[in-house]
Design a protein around this motif. Structure first.
Motif, PDB file in Angstrom:
ATOM      1  N   PHE A 142       5.440   3.561  -3.764  1.00 50.74           N
ATOM      2  CA  PHE A 142       5.505   2.226  -3.845  1.00 50.74           C
ATOM      3  C   PHE A 142       4.149   1.548  -3.458  1.00 50.74           C
ATOM      4  O   PHE A 142       3.736   0.598  -3.938  1.00 50.74           O
ATOM      5  N   ILE A 143       3.774   2.373  -2.557  1.00 45.26           N
ATOM      6  CA  ILE A 143       2.318   1.842  -2.005  1.00 45.26           C
ATOM      7  C   ILE A 143       1.414   1.827  -3.098  1.00 45.26           C
ATOM      8  O   ILE A 143       0.467   0.949  -3.312  1.00 45.26           O
ATOM      9  N   ASN A 144       1.161   3.197  -3.803  1.00 49.26           N
ATOM     10  CA  ASN A 144       0.398   3.230  -4.835  1.00 49.26           C
ATOM     11  C   ASN A 144       0.482   2.154  -6.222  1.00 49.26           C
ATOM     12  O   ASN A 144      -0.612   1.503  -6.581  1.00 49.26           O
ATOM     13  N   SER A 145       1.819   1.815  -6.319  1.00 46.15           N
ATOM     14  CA  SER A 145       2.112   0.951  -7.195  1.00 46.15           C
ATOM     15  C   SER A 145       1.659  -0.385  -6.936  1.00 46.15           C
ATOM     16  O   SER A 145       1.557  -1.377  -7.770  1.00 46.15           O
ATOM     17  N   SER A 146       1.722  -0.938  -5.464  1.00 45.52           N
ATOM     18  CA  SER A 146       1.311  -2.056  -5.000  1.00 45.52           C
ATOM     19  C   SER A 146      -0.082  -2.236  -5.386  1.00 45.52           C
ATOM     20  O   SER A 146      -0.476  -3.353  -5.725  1.00 45.52           O
ATOM     21  N   GLY A 147      -0.739  -1.225  -4.992  1.00 44.25           N
ATOM     22  CA  GLY A 147      -2.266  -1.375  -5.454  1.00 44.25           C
ATOM     23  C   GLY A 147      -2.416  -1.409  -6.728  1.00 44.25           C
ATOM     24  O   GLY A 147      -3.438  -2.209  -7.289  1.00 44.25           O
ATOM     25  N   PHE A 148      -1.579  -1.056  -7.654  1.00 44.27           N
ATOM     26  CA  PHE A 148      -1.722  -1.090  -9.066  1.00 44.27           C
ATOM     27  C   PHE A 148      -1.953  -2.522  -9.351  1.00 44.27           C
ATOM     28  O   PHE A 148      -2.316  -3.010 -10.279  1.00 44.27           O
TER      29      PHE A 148
END
Length: 415
Positions: free
Chosen positions: A139-145
């Protein structure tokens, strides 16, 4: 409901990962603009992306031997600081060759940081919590995306790409400080005199990993099959922008919105996994993702307009989040933590070689046969691979590899 006392350190680790990941997206976009402005050449920008798998190939044959023998937390802090230093220097350089050398060093540090952080996570997070942790991480990685490009755009308005890059340097320093606050899990396990890593030691490590793979063929098979999924995705993604703009005739802004739809798919998939982690079996997550990710690619390949393309993008990234979470949990639960760095580095070399070869082949055939035909053939072959993966992970005789109870969990350390 998360208990803060049990999740304090994992949440701290997620914060460090989030800060670093957000900065990485800003850095990537800003660097592309700087190189394009310097040269006016798309090829010069493409070389930045080629340097990523090249750095992996140059690093993975030896890095695992160091990762498994060094203090993981201290190594992560050092790698963050090294990346921060070289990223800070990038905007000060006016030579393209020096920029490439600098980026290559940054990519080497990143390729070592990845498996190091994976080993540390596995030791920090108890087996019963890994699936939820991986969902939150996804979730955090995709939010950064999604947030990274938006923040980069704002920084470009109020400052410049150079400012955006140097702020990423600050983000990596913050990440190092956050990691410093985490427990030093290797203190009790370090030998008084660390074993010196030599060519002989590296050769013996390779033999040990090959021996482990032969005696644990199922674990190695799942890892290799998932690596091939990554290879297919990288190859198809290399045609994504050309397909959207040339075949579907979408504008650059419409394509940018497609990328945002993809990010929303990952976020929704990750949130569902975080909320219902205890109800989803790891092999079901992998199987679902392995089938519906290529289905999303096929929908995109057959789409005639923005609506169809966005539906395909959402499905593929939503399903991909399930596959990633399931595979990471499987990997953490089945590969012994004391060889995890070497295992991922050795097999990661195979993945990097396949990515370079397959992506080059996709590009060549797209020139010869047309983008849409190659994209369709690649997506269909990907779907066949998905069915093969399902046959493997849904094999009832292999259920023991997908248990999530804490019994026999030697790899984790209580939080």
């Amino acid at each position: 409901m998360l208990q803060f006392s049990k999740w304090k350190n994992p949440l701290l680790l997620l914060l460090g990962i989030g800060v670093s990941n957000l900065g990485a997206w800003i850095y990537l976009i800003a660097l592309n603009l700087i190189v394009l402005d310097m040269t006016g050449s798309p090829l010069a920008v493409s070389i930045l992306y080629i340097l990523i798998p090249v750095a992996t190939l140059c690093t993975n044959f030896w890095s695992g031997s160091f990762i498994d023998r060094l203090n993981k937390r201290n190594l992560m802090i050092s790698l963050d600081l090294v990346r921060a230093l070289f990223i800070f220097l990038l905007p000060l350089m006016d030579s393209l060759i020096l920029i490439y050398i600098c980026v290559f060093i940054i990519n080497i540090a990143s390729s070592v940081f990845g498996p190091t952080s994976m080993v540390y996570m596995t030791k920090l997070i108890p087996k019963t919590n890994r699936q939820r942790f991986n969902a939150l991480r996804n979730f955090i990685n995709s939010s950064g995306f999604i947030l990274g490009p938006s923040i980069a755009g704002i920084l470009f308005i109020i400052g410049s790409p150079s400012l955006a890059i140097q702020l990423n340097s600050v983000a990596l320093c913050m990440s190092a400080m956050i990691i410093f606050l985490l427990p030093n899990l290797d203190l009790r396990e370090e030998a008084v005199t660390p074993e010196k890593v030599s060519i002989k030691i590296i050769k013996n490590d390779w033999k040990e990993i090959l021996k482990f793979s032969k005696s644990n063929r199922y674990i190695a098979l799942v890892y290799v099959l998932f690596s091939i999924i990554t290879v297919f995705m990288t190859g198809l993604d290399s045609l994504e922008a050309a397909f959207a703009t040339r075949v579907l005739s979408l504008s650059e802004s419409a394509y940018g919105f497609l990328v945002s739809v993809a990010g929303i798919g990952i976020i929704m998939g990750s949130l569902i996994n975080a909320l219902f982690a205890n109800r989803f079996k790891t092999n079901i997550l992998i199987g679902f993702g392995a089938i519906f990710t290529p289905v999303g690619y096929l929908i995109f390949a057959f789409s005639q307009n923005f609506t169809g393309a966005s539906g395909g993008f959402f499905i593929l990234t939503f399903a991909l989040s399930f596959a990633n979470i399931g595979f990471l949990t499987f990997y953490q639960n089945n590969v012994p933590v004391n060889i995890m760095g070497r295992f991922s580095s050795v097999l990661g070399m195979l993945e990097a070689i396949l990515i370079v070869g397959f992506t080059a082949a996709v590009g060549i055939f797209a020139e010869l046969l047309g983008i849409q035909l190659v994209y369709f053939i690649g997506s269909f072959a990907f779907l066949v691979l998905g069915f093969i993966m399902n046959l493997v992970v849904l094999d009832k005789s292999k259920k023991i590899h997908y248990h999530t109870d804490s019994s026999g969990d030697e790899g984790s350390t209580p939080v």
